[in-house]
Write a protein that holds these residues in place. Sequence first.
Motif, mmCIF file in Angstrom:
data_model
loop_
_atom_site.group_PDB
_atom_site.id
_atom_site.type_symbol
_atom_site.label_atom_id
_atom_site.label_comp_id
_atom_site.label_asym_id
_atom_site.label_seq_id
_atom_site.Cartn_x
_atom_site.Cartn_y
_atom_site.Cartn_z
ATOM 1 N N VAL A 56 -63.368 -26.804 -0.048
ATOM 2 C CA VAL A 56 -63.560 -27.748 -1.153
ATOM 3 C C VAL A 56 -64.822 -27.397 -1.935
ATOM 4 N N ILE A 57 -65.894 -27.120 -1.229
ATOM 5 C CA ILE A 57 -67.137 -26.740 -1.909
ATOM 6 C C ILE A 57 -66.947 -25.429 -2.663
ATOM 7 N N ALA A 58 -66.255 -24.471 -2.065
ATOM 8 C CA ALA A 58 -65.994 -23.202 -2.749
ATOM 9 C C ALA A 58 -65.211 -23.441 -4.038
ATOM 10 N N TYR A 59 -64.186 -24.283 -3.963
ATOM 11 C CA TYR A 59 -63.384 -24.591 -5.152
ATOM 12 C C TYR A 59 -64.225 -25.276 -6.217
ATOM 13 N N GLN A 60 -64.996 -26.263 -5.829
ATOM 14 C CA GLN A 60 -65.824 -26.979 -6.787
ATOM 15 C C GLN A 60 -66.876 -26.052 -7.414
ATOM 16 N N THR A 61 -67.389 -25.123 -6.626
ATOM 17 C CA THR A 61 -68.369 -24.161 -7.141
ATOM 18 C C THR A 61 -67.706 -23.230 -8.150
ATOM 19 N N ALA A 62 -66.503 -22.781 -7.820
ATOM 20 C CA ALA A 62 -65.750 -21.941 -8.765
ATOM 21 C C ALA A 62 -65.506 -22.691 -10.062
ATOM 22 N N TRP A 63 -65.044 -23.917 -9.937
ATOM 23 C CA TRP A 63 -64.720 -24.741 -11.096
ATOM 24 C C TRP A 63 -65.954 -24.950 -11.979
ATOM 25 N N ALA A 64 -67.096 -25.214 -11.346
ATOM 26 C CA ALA A 64 -68.335 -25.412 -12.107
ATOM 27 C C ALA A 64 -68.696 -24.164 -12.902
ATOM 28 N N TYR B 31 -63.402 -18.923 -6.019
ATOM 29 C CA TYR B 31 -61.972 -19.218 -5.962
ATOM 30 C C TYR B 31 -61.318 -18.449 -4.811
ATOM 31 N N GLU B 32 -61.660 -17.173 -4.684
ATOM 32 C CA GLU B 32 -61.088 -16.343 -3.620
ATOM 33 C C GLU B 32 -61.437 -16.926 -2.247
ATOM 34 N N ARG B 33 -62.686 -17.348 -2.084
ATOM 35 C CA ARG B 33 -63.112 -17.951 -0.814
ATOM 36 C C ARG B 33 -62.325 -19.234 -0.542
ATOM 37 N N ALA B 34 -62.130 -20.040 -1.574
ATOM 38 C CA ALA B 34 -61.385 -21.293 -1.404
ATOM 39 C C ALA B 34 -59.963 -21.029 -0.927
ATOM 40 N N LEU B 35 -59.330 -20.000 -1.473
ATOM 41 C CA LEU B 35 -57.956 -19.676 -1.053
ATOM 42 C C LEU B 35 -57.907 -19.114 0.366
ATOM 43 N N ALA B 36 -58.958 -18.432 0.756
ATOM 44 C CA ALA B 36 -58.985 -17.786 2.075
ATOM 45 C C ALA B 36 -59.405 -18.731 3.190
ATOM 46 N N THR B 37 -59.830 -19.929 2.829
ATOM 47 C CA THR B 37 -60.365 -20.882 3.794
ATOM 48 C C THR B 37 -59.462 -22.102 3.863
ATOM 49 N N GLU B 38 -59.333 -22.680 5.032
ATOM 50 C CA GLU B 38 -58.518 -23.888 5.210
ATOM 51 C C GLU B 38 -59.245 -25.120 4.709
ATOM 52 N N GLY B 39 -58.479 -26.147 4.366
ATOM 53 C CA GLY B 39 -59.078 -27.435 4.087
ATOM 54 C C GLY B 39 -58.857 -27.997 2.696
ATOM 55 N N LEU B 40 -58.134 -27.292 1.835
ATOM 56 C CA LEU B 40 -57.885 -27.816 0.494
ATOM 57 C C LEU B 40 -56.701 -28.774 0.502
ATOM 58 N N SER B 41 -56.797 -29.803 -0.313
ATOM 59 C CA SER B 41 -55.629 -30.658 -0.539
ATOM 60 C C SER B 41 -54.603 -29.850 -1.340
ATOM 61 N N THR B 42 -53.395 -30.329 -1.392
ATOM 62 C CA THR B 42 -52.354 -29.666 -2.176
ATOM 63 C C THR B 42 -52.773 -29.578 -3.637
ATOM 64 N N LYS B 43 -53.326 -30.663 -4.161
ATOM 65 C CA LYS B 43 -53.760 -30.687 -5.559
ATOM 66 C C LYS B 43 -54.849 -29.647 -5.808
ATOM 67 N N ASP B 44 -55.824 -29.553 -4.909
ATOM 68 C CA ASP B 44 -56.897 -28.575 -5.072
ATOM 69 C C ASP B 44 -56.382 -27.154 -4.911
ATOM 70 N N ARG B 45 -55.465 -26.946 -3.978
ATOM 71 C CA ARG B 45 -54.896 -25.596 -3.803
ATOM 72 C C ARG B 45 -54.196 -25.161 -5.091
ATOM 73 N N HIS B 46 -53.453 -26.077 -5.698
ATOM 74 C CA HIS B 46 -52.812 -25.786 -6.974
ATOM 75 C C HIS B 46 -53.879 -25.423 -8.015
ATOM 76 N N GLY B 47 -54.954 -26.206 -8.066
ATOM 77 C CA GLY B 47 -56.032 -25.938 -9.013
ATOM 78 C C GLY B 47 -56.675 -24.580 -8.809
ATOM 79 N N VAL B 48 -56.782 -24.157 -7.560
ATOM 80 C CA VAL B 48 -57.349 -22.836 -7.270
ATOM 81 C C VAL B 48 -56.435 -21.744 -7.820
#
Length: 159
Positions: A34-42, A56-73
């Motif tokens: 989640v932090i990786a995704y939010q950092t990418a987004w920022a 973004y790459e780290r967020a995809l490679a790591t577990e823990g995203l909601s479905t909505k966040d995974r889509h956003g990544v």
Amino acid sequence: MSETQEAIRLREQGTDEARLRLIELAERNPQDAVIAYQTAWAHDSLGFEAEAAPYYERALATEGLSTKDRHGVFVGLGSTYRVLGRYEESLKTLRRGLGEFPGDAALRTFLAMALYNVGETRDAAGTLLKVLAETSADTGVQRYRRAIEYYADHLDDVE
């Protein structure tokens, strides 16, 4: 409010302070998707696409995203790769996203842009026409929806 929640609130406001806080949080929590995704987004929203991609790459490679966040990544990373001229990676990412989110209009729209960038203009236009036909509330588009969907696959046909 947690540090992460506060950083997300700042990111939603479009501040550079959010980006800096999220970098710090990402360094302290490298396995937090989640932090990786939010950092990418920022980074992405402030025009720092090259810096966004690894997060973004780290967020995809790591577990823990909601479905909505995974889509956003998938949307964010696919779009970011395209903006950076990394078209094949963009296509691969967007198609992978469509594997998880079949038919998603946003992913298909960004895919069409990447297809255009690699010279696959027929597929790009056809994809956009299908998305338009499926998602437009315009009465004229809906009146001709079947024709638009047909011609999306037959753009070069002539009588």
